[in-house]
Design a protein around this motif. Structure first.
Motif, PDB file in Angstrom:
ATOM      1  N   VAL A 718       0.769  -1.125  -0.098  1.00 47.62           N
ATOM      2  CA  VAL A 718      -0.008   0.072   0.134  1.00 47.62           C
ATOM      3  C   VAL A 718       0.962   1.277  -0.106  1.00 47.62           C
ATOM      4  N   LEU A 719       0.922   1.900  -1.025  1.00 54.46           N
ATOM      5  CA  LEU A 719       1.754   2.943  -1.226  1.00 54.46           C
ATOM      6  C   LEU A 719       1.062   4.140  -0.588  1.00 54.46           C
ATOM      7  N   ILE A 720       1.814   5.041   0.387  1.00 54.38           N
ATOM      8  CA  ILE A 720       1.590   6.339   0.897  1.00 54.38           C
ATOM      9  C   ILE A 720       2.443   7.371   0.335  1.00 54.38           C
ATOM     10  N   SER A 721       2.243   8.038  -0.521  1.00 58.50           N
ATOM     11  CA  SER A 721       3.020   9.066  -1.069  1.00 58.50           C
ATOM     12  C   SER A 721       2.915  10.455  -0.187  1.00 58.50           C
ATOM     13  N   LEU A 722       3.984  11.015   0.440  1.00 57.02           N
ATOM     14  CA  LEU A 722       3.896  12.135   1.380  1.00 57.02           C
ATOM     15  C   LEU A 722       4.526  13.336   0.896  1.00 57.02           C
ATOM     16  N   TYR A 723       4.036  14.164   0.338  1.00 59.51           N
ATOM     17  CA  TYR A 723       4.650  15.311  -0.360  1.00 59.51           C
ATOM     18  C   TYR A 723       5.070  16.360   0.605  1.00 59.51           C
ATOM     19  N   VAL A 724       6.629  16.660   0.762  1.00 67.22           N
ATOM     20  CA  VAL A 724       6.793  17.414   1.730  1.00 67.22           C
ATOM     21  C   VAL A 724       7.079  18.939   1.069  1.00 67.22           C
ATOM     22  N   ASP A 725       6.567  19.108  -0.019  1.00 66.88           N
ATOM     23  CA  ASP A 725       6.234  20.521  -0.596  1.00 66.88           C
ATOM     24  C   ASP A 725       5.102  20.958  -1.084  1.00 66.88           C
ATOM     25  N   ASP A 726       4.173  19.987  -0.614  1.00 70.02           N
ATOM     26  CA  ASP A 726       2.912  20.487  -0.738  1.00 70.02           C
ATOM     27  C   ASP A 726       2.421  21.747  -0.049  1.00 70.02           C
ATOM     28  N   LYS A 727       2.113  22.974  -0.827  1.00 73.13           N
ATOM     29  CA  LYS A 727       1.957  24.174  -0.182  1.00 73.13           C
ATOM     30  C   LYS A 727       0.159  24.538  -0.011  1.00 73.13           C
ATOM     31  N   ARG A 728      -0.552  23.498  -0.106  1.00 74.66           N
ATOM     32  CA  ARG A 728      -1.719  23.601   0.583  1.00 74.66           C
ATOM     33  C   ARG A 728      -1.836  23.974   2.008  1.00 74.66           C
ATOM     34  N   PRO A 729      -2.520  24.857   2.484  1.00 70.97           N
ATOM     35  CA  PRO A 729      -2.629  25.008   3.971  1.00 70.97           C
ATOM     36  C   PRO A 729      -3.329  23.760   4.878  1.00 70.97           C
ATOM     37  N   LEU A 730      -2.676  23.640   6.045  1.00 72.01           N
ATOM     38  CA  LEU A 730      -3.301  22.518   6.738  1.00 72.01           C
ATOM     39  C   LEU A 730      -4.824  22.967   7.099  1.00 72.01           C
ATOM     40  N   PRO A 731      -5.619  22.004   7.322  1.00 77.76           N
ATOM     41  CA  PRO A 731      -7.047  22.360   7.845  1.00 77.76           C
ATOM     42  C   PRO A 731      -6.715  23.226   9.272  1.00 77.76           C
ATOM     43  N   LYS A 744       7.476  28.195  16.213  1.00 80.37           N
ATOM     44  CA  LYS A 744       7.019  28.184  14.911  1.00 80.37           C
ATOM     45  C   LYS A 744       5.915  27.209  14.519  1.00 80.37           C
ATOM     46  N   GLN A 745       4.977  27.744  13.947  1.00 75.96           N
ATOM     47  CA  GLN A 745       3.766  27.007  13.482  1.00 75.96           C
ATOM     48  C   GLN A 745       4.023  26.275  12.175  1.00 75.96           C
ATOM     49  N   LEU A 746       3.501  25.087  11.990  1.00 75.11           N
ATOM     50  CA  LEU A 746       3.335  24.389  10.626  1.00 75.11           C
ATOM     51  C   LEU A 746       2.220  24.805   9.972  1.00 75.11           C
ATOM     52  N   LYS A 747       2.381  25.538   8.600  1.00 72.44           N
ATOM     53  CA  LYS A 747       1.222  26.069   8.048  1.00 72.44           C
ATOM     54  C   LYS A 747       0.696  25.326   7.008  1.00 72.44           C
ATOM     55  N   TYR A 748       1.635  24.508   6.376  1.00 74.94           N
ATOM     56  CA  TYR A 748       1.161  23.758   5.207  1.00 74.94           C
ATOM     57  C   TYR A 748       1.369  22.282   5.415  1.00 74.94           C
ATOM     58  N   ILE A 749       0.659  21.453   4.610  1.00 75.38           N
ATOM     59  CA  ILE A 749       0.668  20.053   4.701  1.00 75.38           C
ATOM     60  C   ILE A 749       2.155  19.616   4.317  1.00 75.38           C
ATOM     61  N   GLY A 750       2.828  20.244   3.355  1.00 74.68           N
ATOM     62  CA  GLY A 750       4.309  19.537   3.059  1.00 74.68           C
ATOM     63  C   GLY A 750       5.020  19.853   4.458  1.00 74.68           C
ATOM     64  N   GLN A 751       4.979  20.790   5.005  1.00 71.22           N
ATOM     65  CA  GLN A 751       5.727  21.115   6.462  1.00 71.22           C
ATOM     66  C   GLN A 751       5.245  19.873   7.376  1.00 71.22           C
ATOM     67  N   LYS A 752       4.188  19.511   7.513  1.00 71.35           N
ATOM     68  CA  LYS A 752       3.887  18.350   8.468  1.00 71.35           C
ATOM     69  C   LYS A 752       4.546  17.004   8.025  1.00 71.35           C
ATOM     70  N   TRP A 753       4.494  16.877   6.836  1.00 74.17           N
ATOM     71  CA  TRP A 753       5.192  15.505   6.265  1.00 74.17           C
ATOM     72  C   TRP A 753       6.643  15.566   6.502  1.00 74.17           C
ATOM     73  N   SER A 754       7.065  16.737   6.012  1.00 73.43           N
ATOM     74  CA  SER A 754       8.442  17.119   6.136  1.00 73.43           C
ATOM     75  C   SER A 754       9.063  16.692   7.719  1.00 73.43           C
TER      76      SER A 754
END
Length: 806
Positions: A718-731, A744-754
């Motif tokens: 089962v492939l889970i692709s986590l994009y570390v540069d995803d610039k969509r904002p976190l919910p 510092k706050q994590l604002k983007y989805i990519g920051q969360k996975w990074s």
């Protein structure tokens, strides 16, 4: 098997030993050190009897039991980073046949926490550990720990240095790399102007990207200055020349820097007491095998430590255009000039040429006066359209124009606008300005002199708007989307120059009028051809919006299929197989129309291989990139097996999609992917990747396409692709504070996975692949960029075999 027998033997010895006497070779004590009003160190101290040793928190798989700390986490506090430990000793253990780190005599462990409830006084935890001497080992032991915050002492400088040293050591031991080091300086230009200098030192073999990279390229370097009322930013951040290469993966020219580079930002100080300015730089670095995730570094500029700027660096900021900007403006002018000639060949403008030139030659007292009046008329046309370009630039402003290329709403509005223009050209309706405008302007044209000639030119612009309006609108949209405030002005200059030039030339040489073709149905053909071109261009803006939102509604194959349909219909139209409302009866096809039809048909056929992954270099700037597609093998072809990837979009599990370009069932959410893996009984492959990761694309295009590998990715994991540069904002509910950078706050989805990758796997580069079981433990050693397909396949098979034997 040898390791297993050795562990069993040691365990038997330890049990025998414990029957003889109860040993406690490790004594634990705790302390608390206060860092600030909200942050503390929880210190666990181990005193170890002579001859015994305590193992590190990090030991290889199949080794002894590591020392493990767990804290009774509540909403009253949160952990910052991981529990850190002293340096210890590392030896090659002959029993376990591996390098193992352990401690003798004493050991100290520190966990940093942030208190969220000021009334918190006690934090509880537990340590699990195992100790051995030269002859025996004791079974794993569990000790309760209690940390009394009310008895904390101030953290000494030595403690802080130990903490930082350990953090650095942890980074070194865990493959967290920092290929770019930043430093700052300040150059004094005058009493109130300074240059903020950001210096990047780049490790050998790595490169840092420019501030300007084409759309769909790697992550650009970007500076954000915390501007306030104390100072203002002057101009833009300038950069060194760097190197520009044609990147084969992104299929574009990309500028980057190696070894060292500097960026300068001019500021004007408004408050003389200002001493410090803070900023942030976002960047991405790559070498031949890996890229770092987008990284954010704080910058601090001390104005009190400024030095005098050199003559070159103190030069006045004049916002010079870069070579790329000049090329862009030249391209806008050239396209606009050709569009002006196309507008001349429409039913609204072409018949006006002989009428207007005849008016000037007959009404003027001499040939020279006629030529002069025609030139004034042409200049007036240029002035009218350039004023329109200036108006657009002033209304939007530089900031808005720079945002157009990536702003979703602008792109969607432009898409609809161009659809309207295309429908008008194809004959659905005419876009007309109010007749009252034309009448009022026409009445002013009777005044004579230069003012009358100007109003004649304005009357031409208004009367011909149904033909020129869509072209002018499209040019303004294209020029504005280029991000340059000068773009609309340059576009209107090129367009109006092409319109005005024939009037001046034919007035000077009236005999040339005899060589003009007669008006007829061919003028409407030109208009229809322009309509098809408008329609094709509209989908470029829809594609831009789709790429920003990552909806995958307009992937590469869909875009190319639409263009094939549009240009195929245009070819049929030119061959006379399709007729539109305002077309004249067609008794035969002229040589020119046949030639244009054959050219369009050839272009249509050229695009067809693009459905099967051909790069289509002639139009590479228009369709989505190669990796934003349904399949590397083309529409409807899912080479490499069936399995879950063969399911329709409606049958996909929650949170899953078919990963472009391989049609692999994939998740972009860790929890949903893991839950599905448990449901279907398959191991997980974590793919830490990025939209702008060069080597990730190389792996996907060159390694994942191999039949044996693609079959595993589609059917066995089962492939889970986590994009570390995803610039969509976190919910909103998922925005969190960074554990690596407190405050510092994590604002983007990519920051969360990074951050997830950095904390869990002690690495921050991509691509990075992990095979793990349902207990989230690694099935084998994770790997990075592995261009050798056989080696990568062996790694996959090894992980699968380990999963089956669990």
């Amino acid at each position: 098997m040898n390791k297993f027998l050795a562990s069993l033997f040691i365990l038997v010895l330890s049990i025998t030993a414990t029957n003889a006497q109860v040993l406690e070779p490790v004594k634990w004590s705790t302390a608390v050190e206060k860092i600030s009003e909200t942050e503390y160190y929880l210190v666990s101290k181990a005193t170890i009897d002579k001859g015994w040793h305590l193992y590190s928190q990090n030991v290889p798989d199949n080794g002894p039991i590591p020392t493990t700390f767990s804290y009774n986490k509540t909403t009253n506090f949160e952990l910052i980073n991981e529990t850190l430990e002293e340096e210890g000793h590392t030896v090659d253990d002959p029993v376990f046949q591996m390098e193992i780190k352990f401690f003798e005599d004493h050991a100290e462990f520190r966990q940093r926490i942030k208190v969220l409830n000021s009334e918190l006084s006690l934090v509880k935890g537990e340590v699990e550990f195992m100790v051995c001497d030269d002859q025996r080992c004791l079974p794993p032991n569990f000790i309760d720990l209690a940390f009394d915050l009310s008895k904390s002492t101030a953290a000494a400088t030595e403690s802080a240095s130990i903490f930082n040293s350990n953090e650095e050591n942890a980074a070194v031991n865990s493959n967290i790399i920092e290929p770019v080091k930043w430093s700052t300086a300040v150059e004094r230009v005058s009493n109130d102007e300074y240059n903020l200098v950001s210096k990047a030192t780049i490790d050998n073999g790595w490169h840092l990207y420019s501030q300007k990279v084409p759309d769909n390229g790697p992550i650009a370097t970007a500076f954000i200055y915390n501007e306030d009322a104390n100072y203002q930013v002057v101009g833009t951040t300038t950069e060194a020349e760097g190197h520009t290469v044609n990147d084969p993966v992104f299929n574009m020219e990309i500028k980057f820097f190696e070894t060292t580079t500097e960026f300068r930002q001019r500021i004007k100080v408004l408050d003389k007491s200002l001493k410090h300015i803070s900023a942030e730089v976002e960047f991405m670095a790559c070498n031949n095998t890996q890229c770092t995730a987008p990284t954010y570094v704080d910058l601090n500029f001390d104005l009190s430590q400024s030095i005098a700027a050199s003559k070159d660096n103190a030069a006045e900021i004049s916002e010079p255009s870069s070579t790329e900007d000049e090329k862009g403006l030249l391209g806008i002018f050239f396209v606009a000039f050709l569009s002006g000639f196309a507008a001349l060949l429409t039913p609204c403008v072409f018949p006006m040429i002989p009428m207007t030139v005849s008016f000037f030659t007959k009404q003027s007292k001499s040939k020279a006066a006629g030529i002069r009046n025609a030139i004034i008329y042409g200049v007036s046309i240029i002035v009218i359209y350039v004023l329109l370009g200036i108006l657009v630039s002033l209304i939007f402003g530089a900031d808005a124009l720079n945002a157009l290329s990536t702003n979703v709403w602008f792109n969607l509005i432009f898409f609809v606008l161009l659809l309207v223009f295309a429908a008008s050209f194809l004959g659905a309706f005419e876009i007309l300005l109010p007749n009252s405008w034309a009448n009022k302007v026409d009445s002013q044209a009777d005044r004579g002199g230069m003012i009358g000639i100007f109003f004649m030119a304005l009357a031409l612009a208004i009367v011909s708007f149904s033909c020129t309006g869509p072209i002018v609108g499209t040019l303004l949209v294209q020029a504005a989307a280029g991000g340059s405030q000068v773009g609309p002005i340059v576009g209107m200059l090129g367009f109006s120059l092409a319109i005005a030039l024939p009037f001046a030339l034919f007035a000077a040489f009236p005999g040339w009028l005899n060589s003009l073709p007669k008006s007829g149905g061919w003028l409407n053909t030109v208009k229809v051809v322009l309509g098809f071109l408008e329609l094709a261009l509209a989908f470029k803006f829809l594609s831009n919006a789709d790429l920003v939102l990552q909806t995958h509604l307009l992937e590469r194959e869909v875009f190319i299929a639409i263009w094939i349909a549009i240009f195929g219909a245009l070819a049929f139209y030119l061959f006379g197989k399709i007729q539109l409302p305002h077309d004249s009866p067609l008794s035969h096809i002229s040589v020119g129309r046949l030639s244009l039809g054959l050219l369009v048909l050839s272009f249509t056929i050229y695009m067809i291989p693009g459905l099967w992954g051909a790069p289509l270099n002639l139009i590479s700037a228009f369709p989505p990139p190669l990796d934003y597609s349904e399949s590397p093998y083309g529409v409807g072809n899912s080479k490499g097996g069936g399995g879950a990837a063969s399911a329709s979009h409606e049958d996909l599990p929650d949170g899953a999609h078919l990963l472009a370009p391989h049609q692999i069932l994939a998740f972009n959410d860790y929890d949903k992917g893991l839950a599905y893996a448990k449901e279907v009984g398959k191991p997980v492959m974590l793919d830490f990747t990025g939209w702008a990761c060069v080597n990730c694309r190389k792996m996907e295009q060159n390694v994942w396409v191999k039949d044996n590998i693609l079959n595993i990715l589609k059917n066995d994991v089962v492939l889970i692709s986590l994009y570390v540069d995803d610039k969509r904002p976190l919910p909103e509910g998922e925005v969190m504070e960074s554990q690596l950078k407190p405050g510092k706050q994590l604002k983007y989805i990519g920051q969360k996975w990074s951050e997830f990758q950095t904390i869990k796997y002690k690495t921050n580069t991509q691509p990075f692949y992990v095979l793990m079981g349902h207990d989230e433990a690694n099935l084998n050693t994770p790997v990075g960029y592995t261009p050798n397909a056989e080696e990568y396949h062996t790694w996959l098979e090894n992980g699968l075999n380990n999963f089956k034997t669990e």
